[in-house]
Design an enzyme around this catalytic site. Structure first.
Site, PDB file in Angstrom:
ATOM      1  CE  LYS A   1      47.836  -5.776  13.350  1.00 45.21           C
ATOM      2  NZ  LYS A   1      47.262  -4.451  13.638  1.00 45.21           N
ATOM      3  N   GLY A   2      52.379  -9.248  17.224  1.00 52.42           N
ATOM      4  CA  GLY A   2      53.433  -8.967  18.203  1.00 52.42           C
ATOM      5  C   GLY A   2      54.770  -9.643  17.964  1.00 52.42           C
TER       6      GLY A   2
ATOM      7  CD  GLU B   1      52.204 -16.094  21.074  1.00 56.65           C
ATOM      8  OE1 GLU B   1      52.487 -14.892  20.915  1.00 56.65           O
ATOM      9  OE2 GLU B   1      51.045 -16.493  21.250  1.00 56.65           O
ATOM     10  CG  ASP B   2      53.859 -11.131  21.460  1.00 54.84           C
ATOM     11  OD1 ASP B   2      53.347 -12.204  21.848  1.00 54.84           O
ATOM     12  OD2 ASP B   2      53.193 -10.089  21.295  1.00 54.84           O
TER      13      ASP B   2
ATOM     14  CG  ASP C   1      50.013 -11.843  30.384  1.00 52.33           C
ATOM     15  OD1 ASP C   1      50.744 -11.681  31.362  1.00 52.33           O
ATOM     16  OD2 ASP C   1      48.930 -11.247  30.240  1.00 52.33           O
TER      17      ASP C   1
ATOM     18  CE  LYS D   1      53.642  -9.545  30.864  1.00 48.94           C
ATOM     19  NZ  LYS D   1      52.657  -8.465  31.052  1.00 48.94           N
TER      20      LYS D   1
ATOM     21  CG  PHE E   1      51.632  -3.246  29.369  1.00 50.75           C
ATOM     22  CD1 PHE E   1      50.775  -4.258  28.959  1.00 50.75           C
ATOM     23  CD2 PHE E   1      51.930  -2.217  28.485  1.00 50.75           C
ATOM     24  CE1 PHE E   1      50.221  -4.247  27.680  1.00 50.75           C
ATOM     25  CE2 PHE E   1      51.384  -2.195  27.207  1.00 50.75           C
ATOM     26  CZ  PHE E   1      50.528  -3.206  26.806  1.00 50.75           C
ATOM     27  CB  VAL E   2      57.206  -5.228  28.177  1.00 49.70           C
ATOM     28  CG1 VAL E   2      57.897  -5.353  29.525  1.00 49.70           C
ATOM     29  CG2 VAL E   2      56.597  -6.556  27.759  1.00 49.70           C
TER      30      VAL E   2
ATOM     31  CG  ASP F   1      49.914  -3.404  20.709  1.00 47.47           C
ATOM     32  OD1 ASP F   1      50.078  -4.512  21.276  1.00 47.47           O
ATOM     33  OD2 ASP F   1      48.812  -2.843  20.619  1.00 47.47           O
TER      34      ASP F   1
ATOM     35  NE  ARG G   1      51.493  -3.890  16.549  1.00 48.74           N
ATOM     36  CZ  ARG G   1      50.946  -4.794  17.357  1.00 48.74           C
ATOM     37  NH1 ARG G   1      51.707  -5.620  18.021  1.00 48.74           N
ATOM     38  NH2 ARG G   1      49.639  -4.864  17.495  1.00 48.74           N
TER      39      ARG G   1
HETATM   40  P1  5GP Z   1      48.047 -14.529  26.977  1.00 50.68           P
HETATM   41  O1  5GP Z   1      46.979 -15.181  26.182  1.00 50.68           O
HETATM   42  O2  5GP Z   1      49.241 -15.393  27.284  1.00 50.68           O
HETATM   43  O3  5GP Z   1      47.499 -13.893  28.236  1.00 50.68           O
HETATM   44  O4  5GP Z   1      48.472 -13.259  26.182  1.00 50.68           O
HETATM   45  C1  5GP Z   1      49.294 -13.243  25.139  1.00 50.68           C
HETATM   46  C2  5GP Z   1      49.161 -11.946  24.372  1.00 50.68           C
HETATM   47  O5  5GP Z   1      48.807 -10.823  25.211  1.00 50.68           O
HETATM   48  C3  5GP Z   1      50.505 -11.609  23.809  1.00 50.68           C
HETATM   49  O6  5GP Z   1      50.717 -12.280  22.577  1.00 50.68           O
HETATM   50  C4  5GP Z   1      50.446 -10.098  23.708  1.00 50.68           C
HETATM   51  O7  5GP Z   1      49.826  -9.728  22.483  1.00 50.68           O
HETATM   52  C5  5GP Z   1      49.538  -9.674  24.863  1.00 50.68           C
HETATM   53  N1  5GP Z   1      50.348  -9.244  26.024  1.00 50.68           N
HETATM   54  C6  5GP Z   1      50.528  -9.895  27.188  1.00 50.68           C
HETATM   55  N2  5GP Z   1      51.350  -9.215  28.015  1.00 50.68           N
HETATM   56  C7  5GP Z   1      51.721  -8.090  27.337  1.00 50.68           C
HETATM   57  C8  5GP Z   1      52.583  -6.981  27.653  1.00 50.68           C
HETATM   58  O8  5GP Z   1      53.208  -6.863  28.722  1.00 50.68           O
HETATM   59  N3  5GP Z   1      52.702  -6.033  26.683  1.00 50.68           N
HETATM   60  C9  5GP Z   1      52.055  -6.092  25.484  1.00 50.68           C
HETATM   61  N4  5GP Z   1      52.256  -5.111  24.630  1.00 50.68           N
HETATM   62  N5  5GP Z   1      51.251  -7.127  25.153  1.00 50.68           N
HETATM   63  C10 5GP Z   1      51.078  -8.117  26.071  1.00 50.68           C
END
Ligand code: 5GP
Length: 175
Positions: A42-43, A97-98, A101, A129, A150-151, A157, A163
């Site tokens: 949803k992000g 993508e939002d 990470d 990040k 963490f944002v 969310d 959100r």
């Molecule tokens: P990845 O698979 O790259 O580790 O994670 C991606 C997902 O983790 C993002 O689409 C998001 O939903 C969540 N996520 C990663 N970092 C953050 C953050 O700082 N804040 C929030 N709210 N969600 C995050």
């Protein structure tokens, strides 16, 4: 819910950067190419809505719901909760993508959507990040590169809340 999030990227900076990204993205595809924009739920919804309006020319949109398996986020075990409605074979797919990470979600998306034979597969993320990366993934457009914190807000969310914040913020108790 504790205290209000601390503003980190305000609405004005977000809208200026997203407008810029829309034009950069269109310049890459060329004026006449149809872009199949895919929102990762949803992000990305707020970013997606703004980016769409900054993206001139022919665009279609579709939605992909993903969920990380409980407790196994670090393993990158992801499942599709809502699949695309359209066949993307031969299409120019833009994944929206939002935040990237560890990169595990995007790695899964590259493999899963790549197997459906799109003409091209590119990725735009609002936030990145890079210091947290565990797998090397290609990201074509990044709105803002941020440090490891963490944002929330602007679609992102905290336990499904926040959100709707119109800016990106941080929580006081986040690392
Ligand atoms: P990845 O698979 O790259 O580790 O994670 C991606 C997902 O983790 C993002 O689409 C998001 O939903 C969540 N996520 C990663 N970092 C953050 C953050 O700082 N804040 C929030 N709210 N969600 C995050």
């Amino acid at each position: 819910m504790g205290s209000a999030p601390t503003p980190f990227i305000d609405a004005e900076r977000l809208s200026a950067r997203i407008a810029e990204m829309g034009h950069q993205i269109r310049a890459t595809y060329g004026p006449d190419e149809t872009i199949t924009a895919v929102a990762v739920l949803k992000g990305s919804i707020v970013f997606f809505a703004d980016l769409l309006r900054s993206l001139p020319g022919p665009v279609t949109c579709d939605f992909l719901g993903l969920q990380s398996y409980e407790g196994t986020v670090s393993s990158g075990a992801v499942r599709i909760t809502h699949d695309l409605r359209a066949d993307i074979a031969g299409k120019h797919v833009l994944v929206v993508e939002d935040i990237v990470d560890t990169g595990l979600t995007l790695d899964y998306l590259h493999r899963t959507l790549g197997a459906r034979n799109p003409a091209s597969l590119r990725v735009a993320t609002l936030l990145d990040k890079p210091s947290r990366r565990r797998v090397d993934v290609r990201v074509d457009w990044v709105g803002f590169t941020i440090e490891d914190r963490f944002v929330v807000g602007f679609g992102l969310d905290h336990d499904q809340m926040l959100r709707n914040l119109p800016y990106i913020g941080t929580l006081d108790d986040s690392p």
